[in-house]
Write a protein that holds these residues in place. Structure first.
Motif, mmCIF file in Angstrom:
data_model
loop_
_atom_site.group_PDB
_atom_site.id
_atom_site.type_symbol
_atom_site.label_atom_id
_atom_site.label_comp_id
_atom_site.label_asym_id
_atom_site.label_seq_id
_atom_site.Cartn_x
_atom_site.Cartn_y
_atom_site.Cartn_z
ATOM 1 N N ILE A 111 0.874 -1.166 0.000
ATOM 2 C CA ILE A 111 0.000 0.000 0.000
ATOM 3 C C ILE A 111 0.917 1.223 0.000
ATOM 4 C CG2 ILE A 111 -1.781 1.276 1.227
ATOM 5 C CD1 ILE A 111 -2.792 -1.365 0.207
ATOM 6 N N GLY A 112 0.828 2.033 -1.047
ATOM 7 C CA GLY A 112 1.743 3.158 -1.153
ATOM 8 C C GLY A 112 3.048 2.762 -1.830
ATOM 9 N N PRO A 113 3.988 3.707 -1.948
ATOM 10 C CA PRO A 113 5.168 3.502 -2.788
ATOM 11 C C PRO A 113 6.348 2.784 -2.142
ATOM 12 C CG PRO A 113 5.133 5.758 -1.971
ATOM 13 C CD PRO A 113 3.876 5.110 -1.487
ATOM 14 N N TYR A 114 6.400 2.681 -0.808
ATOM 15 C CA TYR A 114 7.620 2.221 -0.157
ATOM 16 C C TYR A 114 7.970 0.766 -0.484
ATOM 17 C CZ TYR A 114 7.393 6.524 2.612
ATOM 18 O OH TYR A 114 7.354 7.838 3.008
ATOM 19 N N HIS A 115 6.963 -0.085 -0.666
ATOM 20 C CA HIS A 115 7.222 -1.498 -0.965
ATOM 21 C C HIS A 115 6.634 -1.918 -2.311
ATOM 22 C CE1 HIS A 115 8.763 -2.120 3.083
ATOM 23 N NE2 HIS A 115 7.713 -1.446 3.540
ATOM 24 N N HIS A 116 6.216 -0.947 -3.078
ATOM 25 C CA HIS A 116 5.583 -1.234 -4.367
ATOM 26 C C HIS A 116 6.572 -1.927 -5.310
ATOM 27 C CE1 HIS A 116 2.567 -0.628 -7.503
ATOM 28 N NE2 HIS A 116 3.552 -0.329 -8.317
ATOM 29 N N GLY A 117 6.110 -3.001 -5.953
ATOM 30 C CA GLY A 117 6.937 -3.692 -6.943
ATOM 31 C C GLY A 117 7.731 -4.867 -6.414
ATOM 32 N N GLY A 159 -1.354 15.493 -5.366
ATOM 33 C CA GLY A 159 -0.261 16.411 -5.060
ATOM 34 C C GLY A 159 -0.036 16.510 -3.563
ATOM 35 N N GLU A 160 -1.140 16.642 -2.819
ATOM 36 C CA GLU A 160 -1.032 16.665 -1.355
ATOM 37 C C GLU A 160 -0.487 15.345 -0.835
ATOM 38 O OE1 GLU A 160 -3.982 16.909 2.553
ATOM 39 O OE2 GLU A 160 -4.743 17.492 0.570
ATOM 40 N N ALA A 161 -0.973 14.242 -1.406
ATOM 41 C CA ALA A 161 -0.508 12.922 -0.965
ATOM 42 C C ALA A 161 0.978 12.736 -1.230
ATOM 43 C CB ALA A 161 -1.313 11.832 -1.664
ATOM 44 N N ARG A 162 1.438 13.157 -2.403
ATOM 45 C CA ARG A 162 2.840 12.990 -2.765
ATOM 46 C C ARG A 162 3.773 13.712 -1.787
ATOM 47 N NH1 ARG A 162 5.525 11.727 -7.781
ATOM 48 N NH2 ARG A 162 7.719 12.349 -7.612
ATOM 49 N N SER A 163 3.362 14.876 -1.336
ATOM 50 C CA SER A 163 4.209 15.673 -0.445
ATOM 51 C C SER A 163 4.391 15.028 0.918
ATOM 52 C CB SER A 163 3.607 17.073 -0.270
ATOM 53 O OG SER A 163 2.388 17.013 0.469
ATOM 54 N N LEU A 164 3.565 14.044 1.232
ATOM 55 C CA LEU A 164 3.622 13.417 2.553
ATOM 56 C C LEU A 164 4.557 12.215 2.597
ATOM 57 C CD1 LEU A 164 -0.172 13.585 3.466
ATOM 58 C CD2 LEU A 164 1.640 15.170 4.112
ATOM 59 N N TYR A 165 4.992 11.744 1.434
ATOM 60 C CA TYR A 165 5.909 10.596 1.389
ATOM 61 C C TYR A 165 7.358 11.062 1.398
ATOM 62 C CZ TYR A 165 2.039 7.394 0.365
ATOM 63 O OH TYR A 165 0.888 6.642 0.440
ATOM 64 N N ASP A 166 8.257 10.119 1.672
ATOM 65 C CA ASP A 166 9.688 10.387 1.713
ATOM 66 C C ASP A 166 10.167 10.969 0.387
ATOM 67 O OD1 ASP A 166 12.455 9.964 2.845
ATOM 68 O OD2 ASP A 166 12.562 8.634 1.105
ATOM 69 N N THR A 167 10.874 12.094 0.445
ATOM 70 C CA THR A 167 11.290 12.817 -0.755
ATOM 71 C C THR A 167 12.201 11.979 -1.645
ATOM 72 O OG1 THR A 167 11.169 14.901 0.472
ATOM 73 C CG2 THR A 167 12.389 14.928 -1.602
#
Length: 501
Positions: A111-117, A159-167
């Motif tokens: 869920i989300g980008p950290y472990h995606h793929g 856009g708001e969601a993207r700003s909340l993840y690790d840069t």
């Protein structure tokens, strides 16, 4: 000739006809308000060493201003980020990551980008497409309209969601190709899973319903991982198209799993005021589970602990020896723990838990959220916090630390089971439970306000009721022996009485 590196307070005195000052690597030389002067400087031909020295000193002044601009910009960026700190999709602190992959890496779904793929999570990507199909089909809109409106709605908050993840993580992810579809599919998956577990199972696609049923515990585990979260704004945006979904109902369901108990409507209602502040599903569930603690801290100056002996460790059996009874709280909220002192004994009450592998992961990740979600600028010393709050912000950490402190041996685990603080069958064995809490003691889990308040109360009781403590200890250790002795004496008296009749 290699350019010289300028260092603060150590100006280079080279002839600028051949050399010029250069700022530290990775820091721009120019600043907007000095760019014209600096450009002129670079084009100037220097005829004398004295003039060259002056220009080098000037260059040092200009580049130091440029560096200050960069530092100021970074400071403002971090200040801005700190204001959103509690809403961020945080990474695990090193202390939690050391516990192992079973508490930090998803088992079946990202869920989300950290472990995606990740390779072992690809089967769930098919389930996400079926979840999107179910969301669209049961939205109540025409199919073409539903696809457009639902996807556009998610993109509008991306856009708001993207700003909340690790840069650093997001720098490698394209919006249109990767991030927007990821947010849409992941939100559909979560919404459909919540829908199946709380209300209308009939609206779920049969294959998806079977997938959820077969992998229920793994999905529960994964959606409660700190690094496997969606910003709440994304979930709620999609929820508008599936009004049957209730994030509150799903969160209370997860609490009933953790504590093996039903949630009363009155208790659920007390949690409504601050729910909107929670950044994601994990934070929402943690808030429901923690609840509130309105007990007042002891203020009597004559009954404060001696700071020289404040740090201590005591097992569950030692508490029983001192006359301190461990009892389950009246409510299952983790923040509802405290200490009551009687005339001859005392009571330490805390909520019960049904501990198995899934619930152990819940506890670890809720503690990780508490550790990471407090902005650095808002951190206070424990001593001042004890006087100003009720400890809800670190309640899970306090709960873990207290339970861990009570467990020195397997006998302590059995004592906690006998007092019904640890409940339920089919969970971790005594040795596994002891190992779990022992491992948490070694990874710097925050000792929260409620933890410190409770050990303060125990110390106050030990110091001010030392005669009761000694009497209770004697009775606890020797009651069985005394009862056996009295039984033998009574038997002998009976025998002698019968012989001399």
């Amino acid at each position: 000739m290699e350019p010289q590196v300028w260092e603060p307070c150590n100006y280079q005195l080279a002839d600028c006809s051949t050399e010029h000052a250069v700022w530290i690597p990775d820091i721009p030389v120019l600043c907007d308000y000095e760019s014209t002067e600096m450009a002129c400087f670079e084009e100037t031909f220097v005829a004398s060493s004295r003039r060259g020295q002056q220009l080098v000193q000037y260059a040092a002044t200009v580049t130091s201003k440029a560096a200050f601009c960069v530092f100021e910009s970074k400071s403002q960026e971090l200040d801005s980020e700190n204001k959103l700190w509690r809403d961020k999709m945080h990474r695990y602190p090193p202390s939690i990551r050391e516990l192992g992959k079973q508490y930090t890496i998803p088992k079946i779904v990202s869920i989300g980008p950290y472990h995606h793929g990740l390779e072992h999570l690809k089967k769930a990507e098919e389930a996400k497409h079926v979840a999107a199909y179910s969301c669209i089909k049961h939205s109540g809109l025409e199919l073409d309209e539903a696809v457009r409106k639902m996807y556009d709605a998610v993109v509008s908050v991306s856009g708001e969601a993207r700003s909340l993840y690790d840069t650093d993580t997001m720098a490698r992810i394209d919006d249109e190709k990767d991030f927007w579809p990821m947010m849409f599919y992941d939100a559909c998956f979560l919404v459909q899973f919540m829908l199946r577990k709380t209300k209308k199972k009939s609206t779920i696609h049969p294959w998806l319903s079977s997938f959820f049923k077969c992998n229920k515990d793994d999905i529960y585990n994964d959606i409660m991982l700190l690094e496997n979260q969606l910003p709440r704004v994304v979930i709620e945006t999609l929820e508008r198209f599936t009004p049957a979904v209730s994030l509150r109902s799903f969160a209370t369901l997860l609490r009933s799993i953790l504590q093996n108990s039903h949630i009363s409507k009155d208790l659920e209602a007390t949690s409504s005021a601050i729910l909107y502040k929670q950044p994601h599903l994990l934070g929402y569930v943690r808030f429901i589970i923690v609840g509130t603690n309105k007990s007042e801290r002891r203020q009597d100056p004559d009954k404060q602990p001696n700071n020289k002996v404040k740090s201590f460790s005591v097992g569950a059996i030692e508490l029983a020896e001192m006359g301190i009874r461990l009892t389950p709280s009246e409510t299952p909220e983790l923040a509802h723990m405290g200490f009551k002192e009687g005339h001859l004994s005392a009571e330490l009450f805390m909520p019960h838990i049904a501990l198995n592998c899934l619930n152990a992961s819940f506890l670890v990740n809720m503690a990780a959220f508490e550790i990471t979600s407090k902005p650095a600028g808002q951190k206070k010393e424990i001593t001042s916090k004890l006087m100003s709050d009720h400890g809800e912000d670190t309640a899970v950490c306090s709960y873990i630390q207290l339970l861990g402190m009570f467990m020195d041996r397997e006998e302590d685990v059995r004592e906690l089971r006998s007092k019904r603080i640890l409940q339920g069958g089919g969970g971790l064995a005594d040795k596994e439970t002891l190992d779990f809490f022992t491992s948490l003691q070694g990874v710097s889990v925050t000792m929260g306000t409620l933890y410190h308040r409770t050990i303060d109360d125990v110390e106050i009781y030990k110091q001010n009721s030392w005669m009761c403590v000694k009497a209770n200890t004697f009775l606890y250790r020797h009651t069985k022996t005394m009862l056996t002795t009295f039984s033998v004496i009574a038997t002998l008296i009976g025998v002698y009485g019968a012989l001399f009749k």
